[in-house]
Design an enzyme around this catalytic site. Structure first.
Site, mmCIF file in Angstrom:
data_model
loop_
_atom_site.group_PDB
_atom_site.id
_atom_site.type_symbol
_atom_site.label_atom_id
_atom_site.label_comp_id
_atom_site.label_asym_id
_atom_site.label_seq_id
_atom_site.Cartn_x
_atom_site.Cartn_y
_atom_site.Cartn_z
ATOM 1 N N LYS A 114 55.933 5.456 31.958
ATOM 2 C CA LYS A 114 55.919 4.594 30.769
ATOM 3 C C LYS A 114 57.218 3.827 30.605
ATOM 4 C CE LYS A 114 52.365 6.424 27.800
ATOM 5 N NZ LYS A 114 51.994 7.010 26.513
ATOM 6 N N LYS A 198 44.651 5.957 36.655
ATOM 7 C CA LYS A 198 43.748 6.425 35.596
ATOM 8 C C LYS A 198 43.335 5.260 34.684
ATOM 9 C CE LYS A 198 46.946 7.678 31.954
ATOM 10 N NZ LYS A 198 47.314 8.462 30.844
ATOM 11 N N LYS A 201 44.611 2.549 28.225
ATOM 12 C CA LYS A 201 44.626 1.492 27.203
ATOM 13 C C LYS A 201 45.620 0.404 27.567
ATOM 14 C CE LYS A 201 44.508 5.181 23.786
ATOM 15 N NZ LYS A 201 45.233 5.879 22.744
HETATM 16 P P1 TYM Z 1 46.335 9.796 24.622
HETATM 17 O O1 TYM Z 1 46.287 9.204 23.271
HETATM 18 O O2 TYM Z 1 46.941 8.997 25.737
HETATM 19 O O3 TYM Z 1 44.884 10.212 25.098
HETATM 20 C C1 TYM Z 1 44.037 10.976 24.266
HETATM 21 C C2 TYM Z 1 43.249 11.969 25.107
HETATM 22 O O4 TYM Z 1 42.480 11.274 26.100
HETATM 23 C C3 TYM Z 1 42.751 11.807 27.395
HETATM 24 N N1 TYM Z 1 42.689 10.718 28.383
HETATM 25 C C4 TYM Z 1 41.973 10.782 29.516
HETATM 26 N N2 TYM Z 1 41.177 11.739 30.017
HETATM 27 C C5 TYM Z 1 40.563 11.472 31.203
HETATM 28 N N3 TYM Z 1 40.719 10.299 31.878
HETATM 29 C C6 TYM Z 1 41.508 9.313 31.396
HETATM 30 N N4 TYM Z 1 41.635 8.168 32.058
HETATM 31 C C7 TYM Z 1 42.182 9.532 30.158
HETATM 32 N N5 TYM Z 1 43.038 8.782 29.414
HETATM 33 C C8 TYM Z 1 43.339 9.536 28.337
HETATM 34 C C9 TYM Z 1 44.164 12.378 27.302
HETATM 35 O O5 TYM Z 1 44.387 13.359 28.286
HETATM 36 C C10 TYM Z 1 44.165 12.947 25.893
HETATM 37 O O6 TYM Z 1 43.586 14.226 25.889
HETATM 38 N N6 TYM Z 1 50.231 12.939 24.366
HETATM 39 C C11 TYM Z 1 48.827 12.768 24.050
HETATM 40 C C12 TYM Z 1 48.517 12.932 22.575
HETATM 41 C C13 TYM Z 1 49.041 14.178 21.940
HETATM 42 C C14 TYM Z 1 48.495 15.477 22.080
HETATM 43 C C15 TYM Z 1 49.319 16.318 21.267
HETATM 44 C C16 TYM Z 1 47.448 15.988 22.820
HETATM 45 C C17 TYM Z 1 50.100 14.269 21.093
HETATM 46 N N7 TYM Z 1 50.270 15.544 20.670
HETATM 47 C C18 TYM Z 1 49.068 17.682 21.173
HETATM 48 C C19 TYM Z 1 47.217 17.376 22.734
HETATM 49 C C20 TYM Z 1 48.018 18.181 21.919
HETATM 50 C C21 TYM Z 1 48.390 11.378 24.469
HETATM 51 O O7 TYM Z 1 49.184 10.480 24.576
HETATM 52 O O8 TYM Z 1 47.041 11.231 24.572
#
Ligand code: TYM
Length: 334
Positions: A114, A198, A201
């Site tokens: 990032k 992957k 967004k």
């Molecule tokens: P974020 O907002 O990027 O994504 C949300 C969830 O979607 C999953 N995800 C995917 N799974 C499969 N294939 C993909 N291409 C894909 N893109 C996204 C992510 O694995 C996630 O589960 N850091 C985290 C948010 C967060 C969080 C937490 C998660 C903050 N605090 C505590 C669990 C527990 C994030 O940026 O997810």
């Protein structure tokens, strides 16, 4: 899972939730709420580690709540709230900043991705982001965390932080070590333009992803344009694994149709990818378009979405405050 199990997960409100979020996380959130206590958080404090326009952020928080509800989360079963409304997240993150080690953060691959080539210009928040994520989970003493495979390393860090806290403060089982729940068949949905990256967004081309709000026409166009392979569909998994874009399309098809990959290959091997693409587009329209329509409908009643958040915020705040009292005491804060 025992009765004391508690599920926690978070999604960033950065707009455009997509098929990766849906198959990697949201669908799992919904099935877990049947039998478990679940807390699902819109992680707005995580989102601001990269600059967000304030009015856009506000809208995106509500749209993420709408996406939670549209996929089937029920505010009477699960706690749905936004992170910044419970100040305990920031407070515990500070305490954990003092437990976590710089060497640990230096190994985080997502920061490297990032921050890009000019790390000096990345926000400090982006660097310590995984400590805030650990705080989110540990604040509720969550035991299980449904996420996609991209979050696995952050989860491992959360476990290391929990272990070190328990050891530093002489309280062996104080924080449970959170277990990741990563979907088995499709842990990482890949970009439709490049099967080695992957679905995300932040990827520039909208053709790289299926957004939850895409119309049926957009879904058809994107699947038609998706990269596949010039040769026909192979007859073995071994062959398929050499072709990441084709593997991605077939895995998505398998996940949504609930037909295993071997069986699909039996049916489709030797056929052209347009055969798969037509079937996949139909499946996706059946699965995703109703979710998108529901998100748009829910966004028409923001008062309702704010009410859902208000109720969830109160519940989350009470749980957090109870745990924080004990955490402060362990650390020696008066
Ligand atoms: P974020 O907002 O990027 O994504 C949300 C969830 O979607 C999953 N995800 C995917 N799974 C499969 N294939 C993909 N291409 C894909 N893109 C996204 C992510 O694995 C996630 O589960 N850091 C985290 C948010 C967060 C969080 C937490 C998660 C903050 N605090 C505590 C669990 C527990 C994030 O940026 O997810």
């Amino acid at each position: 899972m025992s009765k004391k199990s508690l599920v926690f997960s978070g999604v960033q409100p950065t707009g455009n939730l997509h098929l990766g979020n849906y198959l990697g996380a949201l669908k799992n959130f919904v099935s877990l709420q049947k039998d478990m206590n679940c807390i699902y958080c819109v992680v707005d404090l995580h989102a601001i580690t990269v600059f967000q326009k304030p009015n856009v952020l506000r809208d995106n928080v509500l749209e993420t709540v709408a996406s939670f509800l549209a996929t089937g989360l029920d505010p009477n079963k699960s706690i749905i709230f936004n992170q910044s409304s419970v100040s305990g997240h920031a407070e515990l993150a500070w305490i954990l900043n003092c437990v976590s080690r710089i060497g640990w953060l230096n190994r985080m691959t997502q920061f490297k991705d990032k921050a890009g080539s000019d790390k000096e210009k990345a926000s400090v928040g982006l660097y310590i982001y995984p400590n805030l994520m650990a705080a989110d989970i540990l604040l509720y003493k969550a035991t299980h965390v449904p996420v996609g495979a991209d979050q696995k390393q952050h989860l491992e860090l959360s476990r290391d932080i929990a272990l070190k806290f328990n050891s530093d403060f002489g309280c062996k089982d104080f924080f449970p070590l959170p277990e990741p729940l990563i979907p088995k068949n499709i842990s990482r949905v890949m970009s439709l333009r490049d099967g080695t990256k992957k679905m995300s967004k932040s990827e520039e081309s909208d053709y790289s992803r299926i957004n939850l709000k895409d119309s049926a026409d957009e879904i058809i166009k994107k699947i038609k344009k998706a990269k596949s392979d010039s040769a026909p569909i192979p007859n073995s998994l071994k062959e398929l694994e050499k072709k990441p874009e084709a593997l991605n399309l077939l895995t998505i098809y398998s996940e949504i149709s609930k037909i295993n990959l071997d069986k699909i290959l039996d049916e489709m091997s030797g056929k052209d990818y347009s055969f798969l693409k037509n079937k996949l587009a139909d499946l996706l329209i059946g699965e995703i378009a109703p979710v998108g329509n529901e998100i748009k409908k829910l966004m028409g009643d923001k008062t309702h979405l704010l009410k859902v958040l208000k109720k969830g915020n109160e519940k989350a705040r009470n749980l957090a405050e109870e745990n924080l009292k004990n955490i402060r005491e362990k650390v020696g804060l008066i």
